[in-house]
Design an enzyme around this catalytic site. Sequence first.
Site, PDB file in Angstrom:
ATOM      1  N   GLU A  32      -9.955  -2.545   4.050  1.00  0.00           N
ATOM      2  CA  GLU A  32      -9.367  -1.820   4.590  1.00  0.00           C
ATOM      3  C   GLU A  32      -8.622  -0.307   4.214  1.00  0.00           C
ATOM      4  OE1 GLU A  32      -6.576  -6.027   4.915  1.00  0.00           O
ATOM      5  OE2 GLU A  32      -6.652  -4.693   2.820  1.00  0.00           O
ATOM      6  N   ASP A  89       0.930  -1.264  -0.009  1.00  0.00           N
ATOM      7  CA  ASP A  89      -0.365   0.189  -0.225  1.00  0.00           C
ATOM      8  C   ASP A  89       0.613   1.262   0.254  1.00  0.00           C
ATOM      9  OD1 ASP A  89      -1.634  -2.058   1.073  1.00  0.00           O
ATOM     10  OD2 ASP A  89      -2.240  -1.135   2.616  1.00  0.00           O
TER      11      ASP A  89
END
Length: 527
Positions: free
Chosen positions: A232, A50
Amino acid sequence: MNPKTINHALQPAAKPRPGGDGVEPPREVSGSENYRPAIHYTPRRNWINDPNGLLHHNGLYHLFYQYNPNSSVHANMSWGHASSTDLLHWEEHPVAIPCDEEEQIFSGSAVFDAHNSSGLGTVDNPPLVAVYTSAYTNPSALAGRQAQSLAYSLDGGSIWTKYAANPVLDRGSANFRDPKVFRHTQGEASYWVMVAVEAQARTVELYRSENLTEWTHLSSFGPANATGGVWECPDLFELPVDGDPDTTRWMLVVNLNPGGVAGGSGAQYFIGTFNGTTFTPENTTTAGTDAGTKPLRQYDWLDWGRDYYAAVSYNNAPDGRRIMTGWMNNWDYAADVPHEPWCGAMTLPREITLTRHHGVIRPSQHVVPEIDNKFKAAAASSDGPRVIQDEIQLLATHDANEAQRIDAVFTPGTGTEFGLIIRGGNGHGTRIAYNTSTGCLHLDRTKSGVVAFNSLFSSIESVPVHLSNGTLALHIYLDKSSVEVFTADGLATITDQIFPLETSQELSAYANGGSATLDSLTIGYLS
Ligand code: FRU
């Protein structure tokens, strides 16, 4: 515990290269280095996932990211760091926040604490503050928990120090993570807001703070819409609708894995209002909100491809711009893709605006002009419309070693399917095609080249598209191992990795079941 200094100064200036740092010597182009993107950020080596801590500060875009400093697998999660003045040329820096024996440094965000509300800097030298998830491991007393922690920098982002009294927000949960913090100003009031997820419960939890160190719960959102995987990396921001500053909406982004529209990881969004406490979705989006009972295609997605995940936006981008970047990968197969020694890339940064389309407020996405304007048309541009009738027509060869932007405009004829085959030849190629009976744009990477490394990789994506003025205009950003397709004025996008054969260098147009007209074609290379 005393604060620990956990990094060194930024490395001496070196000329950054597009998509990555310029500090290492020229690389041999061999093996999967062939696939190392030219214009997408990758670290020199090792695993990333990420994007974290996206922040514009003092003329620099800071890109932190989930990083394993030691190897090409997801472990030892730390925050890697790169910076750029133009979102195209990136300089890789030393690890910003390393894991230690007690915690992994999971995803989060970064803010400029301009008034030193946290007391972690001084009024004269206010800090940058990173808010990250401490994923506690043995031998920590909190092992198994996920809680929110701070690190701060007093030198503009190179040296980071963990806050001595971490964590700052601990709910006793094993799945509370990915805090996105931003400054919220409403009338006289101004405070920090955090959105983070209870990943398993599929909720976004909103908190408020005056000083970044003490947090009060504001509200919860969810479960809603796509809930087939853990929630998420949330994000929440306000944007004008059709450029009107008096008409704004808030966009809540919720990444989820698996359960994305194309399979595996995906990024959904909700449009609504935020009153400083609660996010309320509007029923004007494609599906409204429900408890996850509708087909996934009826929900709202930032991207309809397989490789746009953990997408979040920069804080403090200049001129109120909202720029997002995702991890160009999918947890379904990320561990197996042919990336070595670099392992993972970010998507191109996209600017998001909101627009009313047939009465529905939707995000429109475009690659940032800093990158887009760098593509200059090459010789292979078409010399007028050409009709394609039940055939594959070779248009050009295109360079396997350079990033390019391919712009094509088609007008449907009698054919049921028409489009382009990129990086093709000898039966290989990635098809990007419109189907007149489904009204969808498809990206078919089943014959794109190397696909067998994981059985879940071979796939066909599809996104509903309204033709504008009866034509299909495609803007395709092709890099050495990825393709990002934008159409319908940015209302529809597909992002997919591809691993073409070195010899697949043909660009063709095709039509099935009748005719279609290719009105124009331009291939642009970086100037
Ligand atoms: C999303 C994610 C986050 C977590 C991080 C760990 O891809 O699972 O929820 O913070 O990756 O690397």
